[in-house]
Design a protein around this motif. Structure first.
Motif, PDB file in Angstrom:
ATOM      1  N   TYR A  46       0.842  -1.191   0.000  1.00 19.07           N
ATOM      2  CA  TYR A  46       0.000   0.000   0.000  1.00 19.07           C
ATOM      3  C   TYR A  46       0.880   1.243   0.000  1.00 19.07           C
ATOM      4  O   TYR A  46       2.041   1.199   0.428  1.00 19.07           O
ATOM      5  N   VAL A  47       0.321   2.378  -0.434  1.00 14.69           N
ATOM      6  CA  VAL A  47       0.975   3.684  -0.289  1.00 14.69           C
ATOM      7  C   VAL A  47       0.027   4.614   0.459  1.00 14.69           C
ATOM      8  O   VAL A  47      -1.185   4.404   0.489  1.00 14.69           O
ATOM      9  N   SER A  48       0.590   5.664   1.073  1.00 13.83           N
ATOM     10  CA  SER A  48      -0.211   6.576   1.891  1.00 13.83           C
ATOM     11  C   SER A  48      -0.753   7.769   1.114  1.00 13.83           C
ATOM     12  O   SER A  48      -1.664   8.441   1.600  1.00 13.83           O
ATOM     13  N   LEU A  49      -0.191   8.068  -0.060  1.00 13.56           N
ATOM     14  CA  LEU A  49      -0.653   9.209  -0.863  1.00 13.56           C
ATOM     15  C   LEU A  49      -0.894   8.786  -2.307  1.00 13.56           C
ATOM     16  O   LEU A  49      -0.126   7.998  -2.865  1.00 13.56           O
ATOM     17  N   ASP A  50      -1.934   9.344  -2.889  1.00 12.73           N
ATOM     18  CA  ASP A  50      -2.188   9.119  -4.315  1.00 12.73           C
ATOM     19  C   ASP A  50      -2.735  10.408  -4.929  1.00 12.73           C
ATOM     20  O   ASP A  50      -3.833  10.812  -4.595  1.00 12.73           O
ATOM     21  N   PRO A  51      -1.973  11.042  -5.794  1.00 16.49           N
ATOM     22  CA  PRO A  51      -0.595  10.698  -6.170  1.00 16.49           C
ATOM     23  C   PRO A  51       0.388  11.151  -5.096  1.00 16.49           C
ATOM     24  O   PRO A  51       0.022  11.880  -4.175  1.00 16.49           O
ATOM     25  N   ALA A  52       1.638  10.711  -5.234  1.00 14.37           N
ATOM     26  CA  ALA A  52       2.715  11.141  -4.338  1.00 14.37           C
ATOM     27  C   ALA A  52       3.477  12.261  -5.035  1.00 14.37           C
ATOM     28  O   ALA A  52       4.194  12.003  -6.003  1.00 14.37           O
ATOM     29  N   PRO A  53       3.297  13.522  -4.594  1.00  3.63           N
ATOM     30  CA  PRO A  53       3.996  14.625  -5.263  1.00  3.63           C
ATOM     31  C   PRO A  53       5.505  14.570  -5.039  1.00  3.63           C
ATOM     32  O   PRO A  53       5.969  14.162  -3.970  1.00  3.63           O
ATOM     33  N   ARG A  54       6.246  14.972  -6.045  1.00  2.08           N
ATOM     34  CA  ARG A  54       7.702  15.090  -5.882  1.00  2.08           C
ATOM     35  C   ARG A  54       7.991  16.021  -4.712  1.00  2.08           C
ATOM     36  O   ARG A  54       7.351  17.060  -4.552  1.00  2.08           O
ATOM     37  N   GLY A  55       8.970  15.643  -3.897  1.00  2.00           N
ATOM     38  CA  GLY A  55       9.390  16.476  -2.782  1.00  2.00           C
ATOM     39  C   GLY A  55       8.588  16.283  -1.507  1.00  2.00           C
ATOM     40  O   GLY A  55       8.953  16.821  -0.467  1.00  2.00           O
ATOM     41  N   LYS A  56       7.512  15.523  -1.540  1.00  2.00           N
ATOM     42  CA  LYS A  56       6.694  15.296  -0.343  1.00  2.00           C
ATOM     43  C   LYS A  56       6.856  13.856   0.119  1.00  2.00           C
ATOM     44  O   LYS A  56       6.728  12.916  -0.657  1.00  2.00           O
ATOM     45  N   GLU A  57       7.130  13.707   1.412  1.00  2.00           N
ATOM     46  CA  GLU A  57       7.313  12.365   1.963  1.00  2.00           C
ATOM     47  C   GLU A  57       5.994  11.599   1.958  1.00  2.00           C
ATOM     48  O   GLU A  57       4.930  12.148   2.226  1.00  2.00           O
ATOM     49  N   PHE A  58       6.075  10.313   1.651  1.00  2.00           N
ATOM     50  CA  PHE A  58       4.924   9.416   1.743  1.00  2.00           C
ATOM     51  C   PHE A  58       5.418   8.100   2.320  1.00  2.00           C
ATOM     52  O   PHE A  58       6.613   7.901   2.516  1.00  2.00           O
ATOM     53  N   GLN A  59       4.492   7.230   2.617  1.00  2.00           N
ATOM     54  CA  GLN A  59       4.861   5.934   3.176  1.00  2.00           C
ATOM     55  C   GLN A  59       4.396   4.804   2.277  1.00  2.00           C
ATOM     56  O   GLN A  59       3.379   4.910   1.591  1.00  2.00           O
ATOM     57  N   ALA A  60       5.153   3.738   2.317  1.00  2.00           N
ATOM     58  CA  ALA A  60       4.746   2.474   1.707  1.00  2.00           C
ATOM     59  C   ALA A  60       4.605   1.472   2.840  1.00  2.00           C
ATOM     60  O   ALA A  60       5.349   1.521   3.822  1.00  2.00           O
ATOM     61  N   ALA A  61       3.628   0.593   2.732  1.00  2.00           N
ATOM     62  CA  ALA A  61       3.424  -0.447   3.743  1.00  2.00           C
ATOM     63  C   ALA A  61       3.391  -1.805   3.057  1.00  2.00           C
ATOM     64  O   ALA A  61       2.856  -1.947   1.959  1.00  2.00           O
ATOM     65  N   ILE A  62       3.977  -2.776   3.746  1.00  2.00           N
ATOM     66  CA  ILE A  62       3.939  -4.159   3.293  1.00  2.00           C
ATOM     67  C   ILE A  62       3.205  -4.939   4.373  1.00  2.00           C
ATOM     68  O   ILE A  62       3.664  -5.011   5.517  1.00  2.00           O
TER      69      ILE A  62
END
Length: 194
Positions: A46-62
């Motif tokens: 999973y990802v925490s942001l959609d979309p993930a903007p350049r320069g902004k931190e986001f998370q990935a989860a497994i």
């Protein structure tokens, strides 16, 4: 009965018995074969942001679901000889990782093969997280980040060989300044636990 007919009947019966015995032996061997470690778990990313903007931190989860009756060592196992569970992103150009992956604490459990010393393990469902940032070189649009999950699955009587399972985190990258929508809140709003 003529000898040639008797011989043919005995020969045919022998062939039938040989085939039947081979099938029984194959069935027993198949039933006794240990499962593959990769069949002991199911995974989803999973990802925490959609979309993930350049320069902004986001998370990935497994998220890893472990079959009932099995466990895997935590990231910090009880003894140095035990194989820890690890999650290793293989970052493509344009992505950086903030710190180390976030591993939940395992649970101390006693097993028949280690009655005096509890082992720190994962059972049931466990979630691993990684903090990432797409920089100005990250390709815009749909992209993927390979991740390697390494673990050793065990049950109450034996451990399977350690394995590495390749996973993929799928995401959309947007230009800097765009707004990313928070997604998968149930995965990212809680403190990671096993």
């Amino acid at each position: 009965m003529k000898p040639s007919i008797r011989f043919a009947s005995v020969f045919a019966l022998s062939v039938v018995l040989l085939i039947a015995n081979a099938r029984v032996a194959w069935a027993q061997e198949t039933a006794a074969a240990p499962p593959k470690a990769s069949d002991i778990v199911s995974t989803k990313t999973y990802v925490s942001l959609d979309p993930a903007p350049r320069g902004k931190e986001f998370q990935a989860a497994i998220v890893v679901k472990i079959n009932t009756g099995y466990h895997m060592n935590s990231h910090k196992p009880s003894d140095s000889y035990l194989i820890p569970t690890t999650v290793t992103p293989q970052l493509p150009a344009g992505f950086t990782m903030a710190g180390e992956p976030v591993y939940p604490a395992g649970k101390n459990e006693k097993f028949p093969f280690s009655p005096d010393k509890p082992l720190n393990v994962y059972t049931g469902s466990v979630t691993f997280r990684v903090k990432l940032t797409a920089d100005d070189k990250a390709p815009l649009g749909k992209t993927s980040i390979p991740v390697m999950l390494r673990f050793q699955a065990c049950n109450l009587s034996a451990c399977l060989p350690p394995v590495k399972i390749p996973l993929t985190v799928e995401l959309n990258v947007a230009a800097a300044g765009k707004t990313g929508k928070a997604v998968n809140p149930g995965i990212f709003s809680e403190k990671p636990t096993s």
